[in-house]
Design an enzyme around this catalytic site. Structure first.
Site, PDB file in Angstrom:
ATOM      1  N   ALA A  66       0.886  -1.188   0.015  1.00 11.22           N
ATOM      2  CA  ALA A  66       0.050   0.202  -0.023  1.00 11.22           C
ATOM      3  C   ALA A  66       1.047   1.234  -0.059  1.00 11.22           C
ATOM      4  O   ALA A  66       2.124   1.024   0.477  1.00 11.22           O
ATOM      5  CB  ALA A  66      -0.810  -0.015   1.333  1.00 11.22           C
ATOM      6  N   GLY A 112       0.524  -4.927   0.701  1.00 13.25           N
ATOM      7  CA  GLY A 112      -0.611  -4.954   0.026  1.00 13.25           C
ATOM      8  C   GLY A 112      -0.070  -5.715  -1.383  1.00 13.25           C
ATOM      9  O   GLY A 112      -1.193  -6.261  -2.146  1.00 13.25           O
ATOM     10  N   GLU A 115      -0.561  -9.402  -0.751  1.00 16.90           N
ATOM     11  CA  GLU A 115      -2.192  -9.436  -0.490  1.00 16.90           C
ATOM     12  C   GLU A 115      -2.601  -9.423  -1.743  1.00 16.90           C
ATOM     13  O   GLU A 115      -3.730 -10.309  -1.989  1.00 16.90           O
ATOM     14  CB  GLU A 115      -2.426  -8.281   0.680  1.00 16.90           C
ATOM     15  CG  GLU A 115      -1.897  -8.620   1.824  1.00 16.90           C
ATOM     16  CD  GLU A 115      -2.319  -7.362   2.853  1.00 16.90           C
ATOM     17  OE1 GLU A 115      -2.024  -6.166   2.493  1.00 16.90           O
ATOM     18  OE2 GLU A 115      -3.152  -7.771   3.689  1.00 16.90           O
ATOM     19  N   GLU A 135       4.231  -5.425   7.200  1.00 14.43           N
ATOM     20  CA  GLU A 135       3.338  -4.211   7.941  1.00 14.43           C
ATOM     21  C   GLU A 135       4.025  -3.895   9.421  1.00 14.43           C
ATOM     22  O   GLU A 135       3.907  -2.759   9.998  1.00 14.43           O
ATOM     23  CB  GLU A 135       2.141  -4.616   8.160  1.00 14.43           C
ATOM     24  CG  GLU A 135       1.464  -4.340   6.763  1.00 14.43           C
ATOM     25  CD  GLU A 135       1.443  -5.591   5.647  1.00 14.43           C
ATOM     26  OE1 GLU A 135       2.262  -6.601   6.082  1.00 14.43           O
ATOM     27  OE2 GLU A 135       0.897  -5.505   4.574  1.00 14.43           O
TER      28      GLU A 135
HETATM   29  N1  CAA Z   1       4.541   3.249  -0.604  1.00  8.91           N
HETATM   30  C1  CAA Z   1       5.061   4.281  -1.067  1.00  8.91           C
HETATM   31  N2  CAA Z   1       6.338   4.482  -1.756  1.00  8.91           N
HETATM   32  C2  CAA Z   1       7.018   3.519  -1.738  1.00  8.91           C
HETATM   33  C3  CAA Z   1       6.711   1.985  -1.346  1.00  8.91           C
HETATM   34  C4  CAA Z   1       5.489   2.000  -0.477  1.00  8.91           C
HETATM   35  N3  CAA Z   1       4.900   0.831  -0.108  1.00  8.91           N
HETATM   36  N4  CAA Z   1       7.733   1.290  -1.549  1.00  8.91           N
HETATM   37  C5  CAA Z   1       8.389   1.831  -2.401  1.00  8.91           C
HETATM   38  N5  CAA Z   1       8.008   3.227  -2.462  1.00  8.91           N
HETATM   39  C6  CAA Z   1       9.033   4.079  -3.123  1.00  8.91           C
HETATM   40  C7  CAA Z   1      10.120   4.566  -2.363  1.00  8.91           C
HETATM   41  O1  CAA Z   1       9.735   5.704  -1.264  1.00  8.91           O
HETATM   42  C8  CAA Z   1      11.043   5.326  -3.313  1.00  8.91           C
HETATM   43  O2  CAA Z   1      10.373   6.770  -3.619  1.00  8.91           O
HETATM   44  P1  CAA Z   1      11.512   7.911  -3.615  1.00  8.91           P
HETATM   45  O3  CAA Z   1      12.219   7.418  -4.718  1.00  8.91           O
HETATM   46  O4  CAA Z   1      10.461   9.028  -4.047  1.00  8.91           O
HETATM   47  O5  CAA Z   1      12.047   8.105  -2.464  1.00  8.91           O
HETATM   48  C9  CAA Z   1      10.843   4.529  -4.190  1.00  8.91           C
HETATM   49  O6  CAA Z   1       9.484   3.743  -4.267  1.00  8.91           O
HETATM   50  C10 CAA Z   1      11.954   3.418  -4.494  1.00  8.91           C
HETATM   51  O7  CAA Z   1      11.979   2.782  -3.336  1.00  8.91           O
HETATM   52  P2  CAA Z   1      13.365   2.597  -2.640  1.00  8.91           P
HETATM   53  O8  CAA Z   1      14.318   3.524  -2.951  1.00  8.91           O
HETATM   54  O9  CAA Z   1      13.123   2.367  -1.004  1.00  8.91           O
HETATM   55  O10 CAA Z   1      13.951   1.102  -3.262  1.00  8.91           O
HETATM   56  P3  CAA Z   1      14.973   0.088  -2.688  1.00  8.91           P
HETATM   57  O11 CAA Z   1      15.413  -0.645  -3.835  1.00  8.91           O
HETATM   58  O12 CAA Z   1      16.016   0.544  -1.798  1.00  8.91           O
HETATM   59  O13 CAA Z   1      13.849  -0.850  -1.412  1.00  8.91           O
HETATM   60  C11 CAA Z   1      11.852  -1.832  -0.950  1.00  8.91           C
HETATM   61  C12 CAA Z   1      13.031  -1.453  -2.192  1.00  8.91           C
HETATM   62  C13 CAA Z   1      12.632  -2.943   0.037  1.00  8.91           C
HETATM   63  C14 CAA Z   1      10.721  -2.635  -1.762  1.00  8.91           C
HETATM   64  C15 CAA Z   1      11.430  -0.599  -0.167  1.00  8.91           C
HETATM   65  O14 CAA Z   1      10.989   0.427  -1.032  1.00  8.91           O
HETATM   66  C16 CAA Z   1      10.390  -0.995   0.872  1.00  8.91           C
HETATM   67  O15 CAA Z   1      10.844  -1.596   1.795  1.00  8.91           O
HETATM   68  N6  CAA Z   1       9.160  -0.710   0.406  1.00  8.91           N
HETATM   69  C17 CAA Z   1       8.044  -0.645   1.527  1.00  8.91           C
HETATM   70  C18 CAA Z   1       7.621  -2.121   1.831  1.00  8.91           C
HETATM   71  C19 CAA Z   1       6.529  -2.161   2.821  1.00  8.91           C
HETATM   72  O16 CAA Z   1       6.665  -2.106   3.917  1.00  8.91           O
HETATM   73  N7  CAA Z   1       5.342  -2.412   2.092  1.00  8.91           N
HETATM   74  C20 CAA Z   1       4.148  -2.611   3.253  1.00  8.91           C
HETATM   75  C21 CAA Z   1       3.099  -1.304   3.026  1.00  8.91           C
HETATM   76  S1  CAA Z   1       1.963  -1.104   4.188  1.00  8.91           S
HETATM   77  C22 CAA Z   1       0.753  -2.059   3.420  1.00  8.91           C
HETATM   78  O17 CAA Z   1       0.814  -2.578   2.433  1.00  8.91           O
HETATM   79  C23 CAA Z   1      -0.469  -2.103   4.293  1.00  8.91           C
HETATM   80  C24 CAA Z   1      -1.643  -2.902   4.006  1.00  8.91           C
HETATM   81  O18 CAA Z   1      -1.488  -4.336   4.240  1.00  8.91           O
HETATM   82  C25 CAA Z   1      -2.933  -2.487   3.536  1.00  8.91           C
END
Ligand code: CAA
Length: 255
Positions: A66, A112, A115, A135
């Site tokens: 998400a 998400g 999911e 999460e």
């Molecule tokens: N939401 C918003 N933006 C996201 C994102 C997310 N879930 N995942 C990645 N991005 C964005 C980053 O913020 C970044 O944007 P900027 O360039 O503007 O900073 C861009 O995508 C590239 O990401 P990274 O620089 O972080 O890339 P990386 O290769 O270093 O890492 C990754 C990749 C491990 C996937 C890392 O991006 C990450 O951990 N992302 C979040 C994963 C996460 O926690 N997902 C769960 C979300 S909560 C959820 O889903 C709730 C639910 O169940 C309803």
């Protein structure tokens, strides 16, 4: 319909939905959730389409979750609504779609994103895929059905561990534990998904639709009865006559 965050293509009875927000690793913001809901509705009612494949654009991510930027200031009520609306308009809709949906997982499928893949009817993955529910690292739990669908796919104990540790499964491990059905090289992912989809598209769409409905009841106490009723209903459908006639005529059925 036009979409800001999706690409849709159709060919040989197969609809391909590609989530296209590569700068955010295809994260699911509100607009993308709504667009996906509309796109699945559109392909479900398109009579030329028998099977749908869902994937992410680029080589890095299926969906990284998400959109954290969008919900970072939410309060409890807004959080609850996020999960409620998402589950209703998209995740449950995919699971109960009348047409098969295959997730082609091409990289990160986190939160998400996993999911979303789990709400599809089955999953195949590229060898660079990483799947997990991180999460708890954000102080949350999965909100798009992850706490319910992960245990069904990999077992309660494994799901407990995966959600508590936020560990990411590599593609090979995901296959071993039944989270994905197959792992192929990234360049083979869409060709393989299309090959499986073509095989499905050749079979009776009415029967496949009933199979989805009844398999989805396999965890409830209504499953066996639903199977008996659906089995009976199919005898009255055109496809049964075509299927059995084709078998006896020693030709391929034309559904
Ligand atoms: N939401 C918003 N933006 C996201 C994102 C997310 N879930 N995942 C990645 N991005 C964005 C980053 O913020 C970044 O944007 P900027 O360039 O503007 O900073 C861009 O995508 C590239 O990401 P990274 O620089 O972080 O890339 P990386 O290769 O270093 O890492 C990754 C990749 C491990 C996937 C890392 O991006 C990450 O951990 N992302 C979040 C994963 C996460 O926690 N997902 C769960 C979300 S909560 C959820 O889903 C709730 C639910 O169940 C309803």
């Amino acid at each position: 319909m036009t979409y800001n965050n999706l690409e849709i293509s159709t060919e040989d009875k197969i609809g391909l939905i590609t989530i296209n927000r590569p700068k955010a690793l295809n994260a699911l913001n509100k607009e993308t959730i709504e667009e996906l809901s509309n796109a699945f509705g559109e392909l479900e009612s398109n009579e030329d389409i028998r099977v749908i494949i869902l994937t992410g654009s680029g080589e890095k991510a299926f969906v990284a979750g998400a959109d954290i930027k969008e919900f970072k200031d939410f309060d409890g009520k807004q959080g609850q609504q996020l999960a409620q609306v998402g589950q209703t308009i998209l995740f449950n809709k995919i699971e109960n779609l009348k047409k098969p949906v295959i997730a082609a997982v091409n990289g990160y499928a986190l939160g998400g994103g996993l999911e979303l893949a789990m709400s599809c009817h089955f999953r195949i993955a590229s060898d660079n895929a990483l799947l997990g529910l991180p999460e708890v690292t954000l102080g949350l739990i999965p909100g798009y059905g992850g706490t319910q669908r992960l245990p069904k796919l990999i077992g309660k104990g494994r799901a407990m561990q995966a959600i508590m540790t936020a560990e990411m499964f590599k593609a090979e491990k995901a296959e071993q534990i039944g989270l994905v059905n197959e792992v192929v090289a990234l360049e083979e992912l869409l060709p393989r998904a299309k090959k499986i989809a073509s095989k499905i598209a050749f079979n009776s769409p009415v029967a496949i639709s009933k199979a989805i409905e009844v398999i989805n009841l396999s965890d409830s106490d209504k499953g066996f009865e639903a199977e008996i009723n659906a089995f009976g209903e199919l005898f009255d459908a055109e496809d049964f006559k075509e299927g059995t006639t084709a078998f006896l005529d020693k030709r391929k059925p034309n559904f």
